[in-house]
Design an enzyme around this catalytic site. Sequence first.
Site, mmCIF file in Angstrom:
data_model
loop_
_atom_site.group_PDB
_atom_site.id
_atom_site.type_symbol
_atom_site.label_atom_id
_atom_site.label_comp_id
_atom_site.label_asym_id
_atom_site.label_seq_id
_atom_site.Cartn_x
_atom_site.Cartn_y
_atom_site.Cartn_z
ATOM 1 N N HIS A 229 0.823 -1.212 0.000
ATOM 2 C CA HIS A 229 0.000 0.000 0.000
ATOM 3 C C HIS A 229 0.857 1.262 0.000
ATOM 4 O O HIS A 229 0.339 2.370 0.143
ATOM 5 C CB HIS A 229 -0.897 -0.049 1.252
ATOM 6 N N LYS B 172 3.288 4.435 -1.129
ATOM 7 C CA LYS B 172 3.392 5.392 -2.232
ATOM 8 C C LYS B 172 4.678 6.188 -2.024
ATOM 9 O O LYS B 172 4.735 7.081 -1.179
ATOM 10 C CB LYS B 172 2.203 6.356 -2.254
ATOM 11 N N ASP C 172 16.795 11.075 -7.845
ATOM 12 C CA ASP C 172 18.228 11.400 -7.717
ATOM 13 C C ASP C 172 18.720 11.427 -6.274
ATOM 14 O O ASP C 172 19.763 12.030 -5.983
ATOM 15 C CB ASP C 172 18.535 12.751 -8.384
ATOM 16 N N HIS D 137 -9.399 11.045 1.895
ATOM 17 C CA HIS D 137 -8.498 9.886 1.829
ATOM 18 C C HIS D 137 -7.216 10.143 2.619
ATOM 19 O O HIS D 137 -6.299 9.318 2.632
ATOM 20 C CB HIS D 137 -8.174 9.600 0.355
ATOM 21 N N LYS E 48 -4.390 10.537 5.463
ATOM 22 C CA LYS E 48 -3.984 9.736 6.622
ATOM 23 C C LYS E 48 -3.008 10.564 7.457
ATOM 24 O O LYS E 48 -1.785 10.495 7.253
ATOM 25 C CB LYS E 48 -3.300 8.438 6.173
ATOM 26 N N ASP F 90 -0.418 18.502 19.650
ATOM 27 C CA ASP F 90 0.219 19.501 20.521
ATOM 28 C C ASP F 90 1.214 20.438 19.829
ATOM 29 O O ASP F 90 2.211 20.849 20.438
ATOM 30 C CB ASP F 90 0.945 18.782 21.661
#
Length: 464
Positions: free
Chosen positions: A202, A204, A209, A382, A384, A389
Amino acid sequence: MLNLIFRERRSIDSTVAWILILTIVPAAGFVLYIVFGRRMNKYNMFKLKKEEDEKLKSRMLDSSDFLQYFEKFEPSIVEHKDMIYSLATLNSSPYTTNNKVSIYTDGNEFFDELKLQLKKAKKYIHIEFYIFKDDEIGNEILDILINKISEGVEVRLLYDTVGSRLLSEKGIHRFKKAGGKIGAFFPSFLKIINFNLNYRNHRKIVVIDGEVGFVGGFNVGDEYLGKDPKFGYWRDTHTKIIGSAVNDLTLRFMMDWRYTTHEDINFTKYLNDDINPYNGNTGIQIVSSGPDLSEIDEIKYGYLKMIQKSRKYIYIQSPYLILDSSLLDALKIACLSGVDVRIMIPSKPDHPFVYWASYSYAGELLKFGAKIYTYDKNAFLHSKTVVIDDSICSIGTANMDIRSFELNFEVNAFMYCPDIAIKQKEIFEADIKKCIQVTQEMYDNRPQIIKFKESISRLLSPVL
């Protein structure tokens, strides 16, 4: 079948859920269990991966060097050395300080920046996505990659075969014909049958470079630009990192690449030892997790540590909210301790059972004082993210759900920087303006059909 379920190592909740399914709908339950519930032999599946990870991570953390990190901590970071140390020892995740971070919450802005950085590549591009489609935006990126290959740039593309099932053979052939290297994580049989549905990559990650890295929630597809009427505007969060943490993204990609393709590659040549020490002052740990032999849920432990450390507020965004007892209790205790707990979830489902299970857990937290928000009904959330604080912020690929913690391969950037945390808090507060706050009265008066959906979904939540 029941004997098999009891023999496999799984949580009590998961065992009870599968017994319930097999009892109520035996025939359908049998098929569902074979496809989705069967635990494979992790020792055989991940033995090689464990050896690779240990071999590559051995360079990432030297205990004597790590102890010196404490001497470099700024005063605002000293209070978090317990968390930094725990993630470093748990996940071999070094703490780096000379990083600059940009946050993208809009698909157009993210893809514009991604394409710009890809076009600047001189040596190599490493690109890894759960979903990669050769639709309009996917073909734009493929065109850039193919053009860079023609300029002598090394390009590696790693995709998950279930998530990227709509990536056509034509697109794959076009990329390979140009000289690109491609890897398919846990390939499917005939593109429609996959015996490893429960174990998906899952992540990404993009690294260019060894200087620029991307990690976050966006995949590659037109829906992430808001072009799918089913979802409407796509609200996600992605980061661009410049600095030493890019090396850690490189290592994560190389570990995934070598495990998937078995290419005998010298990973050290892709590490950047000439990173400008003055890129920025954001402290970062790149933390990955997956269903390997350790049986440790590293990113979940990071979330738990953030919840435990919060004293003023904790803001969470996640498309799914399916919590085990440890996270649920931690959030309840935070609420009871006077922490301002706010959780934002979508206003519509992309997976119905998952959505109604999420709504059930949200409703339970309402009773303890948590503030629950559902995002714009004309959009899909979508993102996450977790922030506490004005001090620590996590952005990555892991949802706040059991599947992300136990079954998927995930990666998050845990960032220790007041500026980044405050920025994420401000993003969250701006998103609230597009939300409906779920009150206790609203939840108590929800229709009977919703209550029924919640009850069924909650029972099934350990296996969703």
